[in-house]
Design a protein around this motif. Structure first.
Motif, PDB file in Angstrom:
ATOM      1  N   ILE A  69       0.813  -1.233   0.000  1.00 34.28           N
ATOM      2  CA  ILE A  69       0.000   0.000   0.000  1.00 34.28           C
ATOM      3  C   ILE A  69       0.836   1.269   0.000  1.00 34.28           C
ATOM      4  CG2 ILE A  69      -1.937  -1.128   1.160  1.00 34.28           C
ATOM      5  CD1 ILE A  69      -1.061   0.511   3.684  1.00 34.28           C
ATOM      6  N   GLN A  70       2.120   1.133  -0.214  1.00 43.17           N
ATOM      7  CA  GLN A  70       3.017   2.286  -0.154  1.00 43.17           C
ATOM      8  C   GLN A  70       2.612   3.378  -1.133  1.00 43.17           C
ATOM      9  OE1 GLN A  70       7.061   1.143  -0.763  1.00 43.17           O
ATOM     10  NE2 GLN A  70       7.809   2.793   0.537  1.00 43.17           N
ATOM     11  N   TRP A  71       2.153   3.033  -2.290  1.00 46.22           N
ATOM     12  CA  TRP A  71       1.731   4.020  -3.283  1.00 46.22           C
ATOM     13  C   TRP A  71       0.569   4.857  -2.769  1.00 46.22           C
ATOM     14  CZ3 TRP A  71      -3.236   3.871  -5.067  1.00 46.22           C
ATOM     15  CH2 TRP A  71      -3.959   2.711  -4.783  1.00 46.22           C
ATOM     16  N   LEU A  72      -0.228   4.302  -1.857  1.00 43.63           N
ATOM     17  CA  LEU A  72      -1.363   5.025  -1.283  1.00 43.63           C
ATOM     18  C   LEU A  72      -0.963   5.756   0.002  1.00 43.63           C
ATOM     19  CD1 LEU A  72      -4.410   5.575  -1.410  1.00 43.63           C
ATOM     20  CD2 LEU A  72      -4.733   3.489  -0.084  1.00 43.63           C
ATOM     21  N   LEU A  73      -0.070   5.160   0.746  1.00 43.23           N
ATOM     22  CA  LEU A  73       0.314   5.699   2.051  1.00 43.23           C
ATOM     23  C   LEU A  73       1.026   7.046   1.941  1.00 43.23           C
ATOM     24  CD1 LEU A  73       0.556   5.176   5.127  1.00 43.23           C
ATOM     25  CD2 LEU A  73       2.731   4.078   4.637  1.00 43.23           C
ATOM     26  N   TYR A  74       1.972   7.169   1.049  1.00 40.53           N
ATOM     27  CA  TYR A  74       2.772   8.382   0.965  1.00 40.53           C
ATOM     28  C   TYR A  74       1.979   9.609   0.499  1.00 40.53           C
ATOM     29  CZ  TYR A  74       6.837   5.465   1.896  1.00 40.53           C
ATOM     30  OH  TYR A  74       7.739   4.618   2.464  1.00 40.53           O
ATOM     31  N   PRO A  75       1.207   9.516  -0.577  1.00 44.81           N
ATOM     32  CA  PRO A  75       0.430  10.711  -0.957  1.00 44.81           C
ATOM     33  C   PRO A  75      -0.588  11.116   0.110  1.00 44.81           C
ATOM     34  CG  PRO A  75       0.448   9.122  -2.750  1.00 44.81           C
ATOM     35  CD  PRO A  75       1.084   8.464  -1.578  1.00 44.81           C
ATOM     36  N   PHE A  76      -1.224  10.116   0.728  1.00 48.13           N
ATOM     37  CA  PHE A  76      -2.198  10.416   1.778  1.00 48.13           C
ATOM     38  C   PHE A  76      -1.510  11.093   2.962  1.00 48.13           C
ATOM     39  CE2 PHE A  76      -4.562   9.184   5.619  1.00 48.13           C
ATOM     40  CZ  PHE A  76      -5.761   9.802   5.341  1.00 48.13           C
ATOM     41  N   ALA A  77      -0.338  10.609   3.344  1.00 44.82           N
ATOM     42  CA  ALA A  77       0.400  11.204   4.464  1.00 44.82           C
ATOM     43  C   ALA A  77       0.819  12.629   4.137  1.00 44.82           C
ATOM     44  CB  ALA A  77       1.616  10.349   4.796  1.00 44.82           C
ATOM     45  N   PHE A  78       1.281  12.860   2.908  1.00 48.32           N
ATOM     46  CA  PHE A  78       1.703  14.208   2.525  1.00 48.32           C
ATOM     47  C   PHE A  78       0.524  15.176   2.548  1.00 48.32           C
ATOM     48  CE2 PHE A  78       2.639  17.560  -0.589  1.00 48.32           C
ATOM     49  CZ  PHE A  78       3.793  18.062  -0.020  1.00 48.32           C
ATOM     50  N   ILE A  79      -0.610  14.761   2.016  1.00 48.85           N
ATOM     51  CA  ILE A  79      -1.801  15.619   2.004  1.00 48.85           C
ATOM     52  C   ILE A  79      -2.271  15.896   3.429  1.00 48.85           C
ATOM     53  CG2 ILE A  79      -4.247  15.698   1.366  1.00 48.85           C
ATOM     54  CD1 ILE A  79      -3.418  14.194  -1.224  1.00 48.85           C
ATOM     55  N   LEU A  80      -2.293  14.872   4.256  1.00 51.83           N
ATOM     56  CA  LEU A  80      -2.720  15.044   5.647  1.00 51.83           C
ATOM     57  C   LEU A  80      -1.772  15.967   6.406  1.00 51.83           C
ATOM     58  CD1 LEU A  80      -4.811  14.200   7.752  1.00 51.83           C
ATOM     59  CD2 LEU A  80      -3.297  12.313   8.362  1.00 51.83           C
TER      60      LEU A  80
END
Length: 169
Positions: A69-80
């Motif tokens: 899920i790394q492809w989902l984790l990083y953008p979500f973390a950056f946006i949050l």
């Protein structure tokens, strides 16, 4: 028109010039605040990346799941992180602006909340940079926040001196 680089330099070196920038458009001031937010977000995201990579190696069972899920984790973390940083910085600026209005009243200076908000948005530059530095050297959060508040309020007090005096009646 004042460039963002000039605002940055003046907010670091010439705190008394910040009073003159109270007349800037709110759009220019908010652009500057978002540049600070970008710096904070990039720094905190890089810390997140280094923290995640360390925790992946420490917890073997989650390694495969995180890689999936790394492809989902990083953008979500950056946006949050960007959203939280934005909210936090705007609240800090608003609180400092209120303190600045109190300083104006105590010094018998003329100014409105909107002017002091612009001044506080520039005065928070030192605090923002020091927060990043304190995070690198791992200073406690409460001490870091206290130092940031003292420096920002001191810069607001210095810039308040240059606000026009209230005429005597």
């Amino acid at each position: 028109m004042v460039k963002h680089s000039q605002l940055f330099i003046d907010s670091l070196i010439h705190p008394k010039k910040l009073a003159a920038y109270r007349l800037l458009t709110i759009g220019k001031t908010i652009q500057y605040v978002f540049l600070l937010i970008a710096v904070i977000s990039i720094f905190s995201f890089s810390q997140f990346l280094s923290g995640v990579s360390e925790s992946i190696y420490n917890i073997e069972g989650l390694t495969e799941y995180v890689e999936d899920i790394q492809w989902l984790l990083y953008p979500f973390a950056f946006i949050l992180q960007t959203i939280m940083t934005t909210i936090l910085l705007f609240v800090k600026i608003s609180i400092y602006a209120f303190i600045g209005v109190v300083l104006l009243k105590l010094m018998s200076r003329r100014g409105e909340y909107r002017h002091m908000w612009r001044t506080a948005a520039l005065a928070i530059t030192w605090g923002t940079l020091l927060t990043i530095l304190f995070s690198i050297i791992q200073l406690s959060n409460s001490l870091s926040t206290l130092i940031e508040a003292i420096i920002t309020i001191f810069i607001l007090a210095l810039s308040s001196i240059k606000y026009p005096k209230i005429p005597k009646k």
